[in-house]
Design an enzyme around this catalytic site. Structure first.
Site, mmCIF file in Angstrom:
data_model
loop_
_atom_site.group_PDB
_atom_site.id
_atom_site.type_symbol
_atom_site.label_atom_id
_atom_site.label_comp_id
_atom_site.label_asym_id
_atom_site.label_seq_id
_atom_site.Cartn_x
_atom_site.Cartn_y
_atom_site.Cartn_z
ATOM 1 C CE LYS A 187 0.770 1.831 3.387
ATOM 2 N NZ LYS A 187 2.018 2.320 4.070
ATOM 3 C CE1 TYR A 190 -2.274 -0.224 7.095
ATOM 4 C CE2 TYR A 190 -0.847 1.656 7.413
ATOM 5 C CZ TYR A 190 -1.025 0.342 7.058
ATOM 6 O OH TYR A 190 0.045 -0.421 6.659
HETATM 7 P P1 NDP Z 1 12.547 1.370 1.967
HETATM 8 O O1 NDP Z 1 13.101 2.647 1.467
HETATM 9 O O2 NDP Z 1 13.070 0.849 3.249
HETATM 10 O O3 NDP Z 1 12.728 0.230 0.866
HETATM 11 C C1 NDP Z 1 12.342 0.407 -0.477
HETATM 12 C C2 NDP Z 1 13.248 -0.441 -1.366
HETATM 13 O O4 NDP Z 1 12.781 -0.279 -2.704
HETATM 14 C C3 NDP Z 1 14.714 -0.015 -1.376
HETATM 15 O O5 NDP Z 1 15.458 -0.565 -0.324
HETATM 16 C C4 NDP Z 1 15.171 -0.515 -2.723
HETATM 17 O O6 NDP Z 1 15.473 -1.899 -2.633
HETATM 18 C C5 NDP Z 1 13.902 -0.421 -3.592
HETATM 19 N N1 NDP Z 1 13.942 0.715 -4.525
HETATM 20 C C6 NDP Z 1 13.837 0.604 -5.866
HETATM 21 N N2 NDP Z 1 13.907 1.805 -6.438
HETATM 22 C C7 NDP Z 1 14.094 2.708 -5.451
HETATM 23 C C8 NDP Z 1 14.268 4.114 -5.426
HETATM 24 N N3 NDP Z 1 14.252 4.859 -6.565
HETATM 25 N N4 NDP Z 1 14.422 4.732 -4.240
HETATM 26 C C9 NDP Z 1 14.417 4.019 -3.097
HETATM 27 N N5 NDP Z 1 14.268 2.669 -3.054
HETATM 28 C C10 NDP Z 1 14.118 2.017 -4.230
HETATM 29 O O7 NDP Z 1 10.960 1.559 2.064
HETATM 30 P P2 NDP Z 1 9.924 0.675 2.879
HETATM 31 O O8 NDP Z 1 10.350 -0.737 2.851
HETATM 32 O O9 NDP Z 1 9.673 1.295 4.177
HETATM 33 O O10 NDP Z 1 8.584 0.877 2.007
HETATM 34 C C11 NDP Z 1 8.406 0.185 0.780
HETATM 35 C C12 NDP Z 1 6.903 0.038 0.500
HETATM 36 O O11 NDP Z 1 6.317 -0.726 1.553
HETATM 37 C C13 NDP Z 1 6.125 1.354 0.463
HETATM 38 O O12 NDP Z 1 5.159 1.303 -0.547
HETATM 39 C C14 NDP Z 1 5.463 1.438 1.819
HETATM 40 O O13 NDP Z 1 4.251 2.167 1.814
HETATM 41 C C15 NDP Z 1 5.206 -0.034 2.118
HETATM 42 N N6 NDP Z 1 5.154 -0.312 3.550
HETATM 43 C C16 NDP Z 1 4.089 -1.036 4.029
HETATM 44 C C17 NDP Z 1 3.976 -1.320 5.356
HETATM 45 C C18 NDP Z 1 2.826 -2.118 5.863
HETATM 46 O O14 NDP Z 1 2.671 -2.225 7.074
HETATM 47 N N7 NDP Z 1 2.031 -2.718 5.002
HETATM 48 C C19 NDP Z 1 4.965 -0.825 6.315
HETATM 49 C C20 NDP Z 1 6.080 -0.138 5.717
HETATM 50 C C21 NDP Z 1 6.147 0.116 4.365
HETATM 51 P P3 NDP Z 1 16.663 -2.560 -3.478
HETATM 52 O O15 NDP Z 1 17.918 -1.883 -2.962
HETATM 53 O O16 NDP Z 1 16.575 -3.990 -3.136
HETATM 54 O O17 NDP Z 1 16.407 -2.265 -4.927
#
Ligand code: NDP
Length: 372
Positions: free
Chosen positions: A138, A223
């Protein structure tokens, strides 16, 4: 006559999660959302090995029906570390430009997209075009138009499309939904939902419109909207919304604090707040003409706690992401009906979000919400 198996299936279908169910399934023994001991597991690749991807991968270690078999990442060092930790074969590791090749990989059934919000549209369509089922975090997209395009791409490819609304597999939340469906609150009159936190690092993608698609509303205000929809069991028809910005430098590109009101066909209303500027907002309150429910905390990773007019809720505490992945695996592998976390559910929330931003743009004017 209803058999034990029928009964357990009903639990998976969301028909009920009752005290009787808990006596039939030991919460310690297994996820309560699985109806049989599976011979086959759903093979999942995670795209985006960030903070939430890490949480999902760790939670999946306890899954009975889902396992991590693939990775899609732009960071080779993460691929190396995850490969060792989760014993992933080299041939199951991809980057963002090789996604189409997943089509030929029999070790991957579904890709879980956990990248920044504004990349979901592109990434979900890539996965659909590669012929794999897709789960997307989401908010499903930046707006309803993108969500419709993603649904169309998945339909065309004949793949399933879910949004990671983990609370739909959370037992306290499900009990409130069950009670509402059973009429135990009477007519739902009013809801009050809040979701927010004080955001840190000012350089993170969540504060950049290009990657986040919006601010607190998109990230955690969603949420409140989803909660108002499962709390009332209705789709809202109108919205009024207000935005407050106390730090125009940090929140130059995205919304900081929002309040909004949703109106439902029955006459029920929901009063909601979301913020990136303070902690302590995270509850759901439902008032009906025969009873009430209060979840606080309602939306975090848990334990979710709450009470109703009948007393405290004492459902089992589960790891949301384990329950979600087992539950979705059960739906996909055993052809169970989908839970309320399909792409269309994501679209419904985006229609509300579009209307909220429109109301703010028009100075708080009442905006009618478009239909699916
Ligand atoms: P992070 O920044 O921690 O991780 C995102 C990952 O996406 C990066 O580590 C990277 O992984 C990849 N990525 C690819 N392109 C990009 C870019 N241009 N900039 C940054 N990262 C990129 O974010 P979160 O994990 O916190 O959030 C990711 C998603 O999960 C969001 O949509 C958020 O809303 C959702 N979320 C949902 C939650 C829930 O409870 N359902 C809780 C927290 C987040 P790599 O290095 O492997 O390419």
């Amino acid at each position: 006559m209803s058999t034990r198996r029928d009964f357990l299936q009903n639990i998976t279908l969301g028909v009920g999660f009752t005290a009787m169910a808990q006596s039939l399934i030991s919460p310690a023994a297994a996820s309560p959302f699985i109806t049989k001991n599976p011979a086959q597991k759903l093979r999942v690749a995670i795209m985006g090995l960030g903070s939430y991807g890490t949480r999902v991968a760790e939670a999946m270690e306890k899954c009975q029906m889902a396992e991590l078999t693939g990775l899609i990442t732009g960071t080779p060092a993460k691929a190396e570390a995850w490969k060792k930790k989760y014993n992933i074969a080299d041939k199951n590791i991809y980057n963002y430009s090789t996604v189409s090749q997943i089509r030929n990989n029999p070790d991957i059934d579904v890709v879980y997209v956990i990248t920044p919000n504004s990349l979901h549209h592109k990434h979900v369509i890539q996965v659909a075009n590669a012929g794999k089922h897709v789960i997307c975090e989401k908010p499903v997209a930046d707006n309803a138009k993108q969500a419709r395009e993603m649904i169309a791409a998945c339909d065309k490819a004949g793949v399933k499309f879910y949004v990671g609304y983990r609370l739909h597999f959370e037992p306290h939340t499900r009990e409130v939904i069950r009670m509402r469906e059973a009429g135990e609150f009477g007519k739902v009159m009013y809801m009050e939902n809040g979701s927010g936190f004080k955001i840190g690092d000012p350089t993170q993608w969540r504060l950049k419109q290009e990657l986040a698609g919006g601010g607190a509303l998109m990230d955690v205000g969603i949420y409140c909207i989803n909660g108002a929809r499962y709390g009332t069991g209705e789709e809202p028809t109108w919205v009024t919304a207000q935005e407050v910005k106390t730090d125009p430098v940090k929140f130059k590109e995205v919304d900081e604090t929002m309040t909004f009101q949703l109106g439902f066909p029955s006459g029920a209303i929901a009063n909601c707040s979301t913020t990136y500027n303070f902690n302590g907002l995270g509850s759901l309150r439902l008032i009906g003409d025969k009873g009430f429910a209060q979840l606080d905390p309602a939306f975090g990773y848990g334990p979710i706690k709450g009470r109703t007019h009948k007393g405290p809720l004492d459902q089992p505490v589960v790891t949301h992401q384990t329950a979600q992945m087992d539950g979705l695996a059960d739906c996909i592998l055993n052809n169970k009906p989908d839970p309320n976390m399909t792409g269309v559910e994501g679209l419904k929330d985006m229609l509300v979000i579009d209307a909220i931003y429109e109301s703010v743009r028009q100075g708080g004017k009442k905006i009618m919400i478009k239909k699916v």
